[in-house]
Design a protein around this motif. Structure first.
Motif, PDB file in Angstrom:
ATOM      1  N   HIS A  63       0.606  -0.931  -0.140  1.00  0.00           N
ATOM      2  CA  HIS A  63      -0.234   0.233   0.183  1.00  0.00           C
ATOM      3  C   HIS A  63       0.881   1.244   0.190  1.00  0.00           C
ATOM      4  N   HIS A 102       1.465   3.730   1.961  1.00  0.00           N
ATOM      5  CA  HIS A 102       2.303   4.557   3.477  1.00  0.00           C
ATOM      6  C   HIS A 102       3.435   4.346   3.612  1.00  0.00           C
ATOM      7  N   ASP A 142       5.607   3.787   4.883  1.00  0.00           N
ATOM      8  CA  ASP A 142       7.018   2.826   5.388  1.00  0.00           C
ATOM      9  C   ASP A 142       7.067   2.039   4.775  1.00  0.00           C
ATOM     10  N   HIS A 143       5.976   1.722   4.232  1.00  0.00           N
ATOM     11  CA  HIS A 143       5.916   0.533   2.791  1.00  0.00           C
ATOM     12  C   HIS A 143       6.345   1.152   1.515  1.00  0.00           C
ATOM     13  N   HIS A 171      -7.320  -1.079   5.402  1.00  0.00           N
ATOM     14  CA  HIS A 171      -6.567  -0.593   6.188  1.00  0.00           C
ATOM     15  C   HIS A 171      -6.749   0.749   6.429  1.00  0.00           C
ATOM     16  N   ASP A 217       0.092  -4.130   5.682  1.00  0.00           N
ATOM     17  CA  ASP A 217      -0.735  -3.604   7.389  1.00  0.00           C
ATOM     18  C   ASP A 217      -2.466  -4.012   6.680  1.00  0.00           C
TER      19      ASP A 217
HETATM   20 ZN   LIG Z   1       0.341   1.143   6.367  1.00  0.00          ZN
END
Ligand SMILES: [Zn+2]
Ligand SMILES: [Zn+2]
Length: 418
Positions: free
Chosen positions: A65, A67, A69-70, A143, A165
């Motif tokens: 996805h 975000h 942090d990904h 999510h 996530d």
């Molecule tokens: Zn996330």
């Protein structure tokens, strides 16, 4: 087959997982470490040089996805490596960089990011992608980002499930067990790579989005003028506020044109499946739109805001006509960002939020509850191992309510031969 957790074995945020056979190497996610309270991300991988080294001979990258942090190291990746992301997720990221490219001094940088995202390959739910001898199938999960995927990775007669996530308490969460059961019926899963964010946040009560919607309605009944600070790309949360506002007095639902464009993307995709995600009467705020101002003053409103100078200016332009006792800011993000003493506190959030006469905090996590994590482990019942990622302490997984036989399969090393 070899699994390497490059990043995420002992932290929330910043995830990179590698799956490799003799001939093929792929990454799931290429996430940046979460920024500290000054907004600076301490990240030794955040350079062209480091990512070039890390992705040498890599065959593909799959993003669960959007975000940061990904996803956020994507722009360091050499063009030759194919990068895959959900088709709606891709549109959302493009919209974000289009927006950011309006920032004068960084225009070129964000335009080049946008071009790189445009070159990514779109994934569709349930449609497998074959990368040499590795097959990757995306499955939809709920999510706080839309659309998010978990990945089934198949190669050399082995099956790995990487959850990304996820949660089961969002509007879209009830499909989770159905999909897991389907995957397991088709064949045993050998390794489960699973997030564990909530294991270190067990004090947080996990409400459903539906429960949250009821709380929002009661606040909207109490206050005429409602400002909302939530993530601009969390479709389910946006739907919670949109639906609540509709149910109260049908006050104008107001935002800026960036947010309106994001809502348009959601309406055109998820909105074709359920009216819950059809954001069809949204007004974009202009300081000189007298008609909208009069309407807002007369009926009250629900207005989506972000913690920026622009929205402070908007608020100040309205302030004179708003009675303090009728005005509230609903803060609907992780509480730590506005907890002054927390290491996660964000200066700009605190400053923004403190301008409002009344503040209500309403939030539920984008991540699976501890009960949900246990359930997923039990349903998937992986034959070889459970690899916890995206948690502050990988050993927290031993506290899950799962059978001993499953606990024995928890793997805490970051290199696993399968
Ligand atoms: Zn996330
Ligand atoms: Zn994450």
């Amino acid at each position: 087959m070899k699994i390497t957790i490059h990043r995420g074995i002992n932290q929330i945020g910043g995830c990179i997982t590698e799956v490799a056979t003799e001939n093929t190497r792929i990454f799931i996610d290429l996430g940046q470490n979460l920024p500290d309270n000054e907004g600076v991300s301490n990240d030794e991988l955040a350079s062209e040089e480091s990512i070039k080294n890390l992705t040498k001979d890599l065959d593909a990258i799959f993003y669960t996805h959007y975000h940061g942090d990904h996803l956020d190291l994507f722009h360091f990746v050499p063009n030759i490596i194919p990068q895959y992301i959900g088709q709606v997720a891709k549109q959302v990221v493009i919209e974000k960089y289009k927006r950011l490219s309006f920032i004068q001094n960084d225009k070129e940088r964000f335009e080049s990011y946008r071009d790189q995202v445009e070159n990514m390959i779109s994934l569709r739910e349930g449609k497998s992608v074959q990368v040499k001898d590795i097959k990757v199938t995306p499955y939809f999960v709920s999510h706080s980002a839309y659309e998010s995927f978990m990945f089934l990775i198949e190669a050399e007669n082995k099956r790995i499930l990487h959850t990304g996530d996820f949660r089961d308490h969002g509007y879209l969460g009830n499909g989770l067990r159905k999909i897991l059961n389907k995957i397991v019926i088709e064949g045993a899963v050998d390794m489960l790579i699973i997030e564990g964010t909530m294991l270190s946040r067990q004090g947080e009560r996990v409400k459903t989005e539906n429960e949250l919607q009821k709380d929002v309605i009661s606040i909207m009944n109490q206050y005429k003028n409602v400002f909302v600070l939530c993530s601009s790309t969390d479709m389910e949360r946006l739907a919670t506020f949109y639906a609540a506002n509709k149910k109260v007095h049908n006050r104008p639902f107001v935002c800026d044109n960036y947010q309106k464009n994001i809502l348009k993307i959601f309406s055109k995709s998820a909105g074709t499946k359920t009216p819950l995600f059809r954001f069809d009467s949204v007004y974009d705020f202009r300081e000189n739109n007298k008609k909208l101002h009069d309407w807002m003053q007369d009926k009250g409103f629900c207005m989506l805001v972000r913690p920026t100078e622009k929205f402070s200016k908007y608020y100040n332009s309205l302030r004179e006509q708003l009675k303090d006792e009728d005005t509230v800011l609903i803060y609907s993000m992780w509480g730590m960002y506005i907890q002054a003493k927390s290491k996660y506190a964000k200066e700009n959030y605190l400053r923004f939020v403190n301008q409002f006469p009344n503040i209500e905090k309403l939030h539920t996590s984008g991540h699976a509850s501890v009960e949900c994590l246990s359930d997923v482990c039990k349903i998937v019942n992986p034959t070889k191992g459970i690899v916890p990622i995206h948690g502050e302490d990988k050993n927290d997984y031993y506290s899950l309510d799962i059978p001993e036989a499953l606990k024995e399969r928890i793997v805490t090393s970051s290199i696993i031969n399968l």
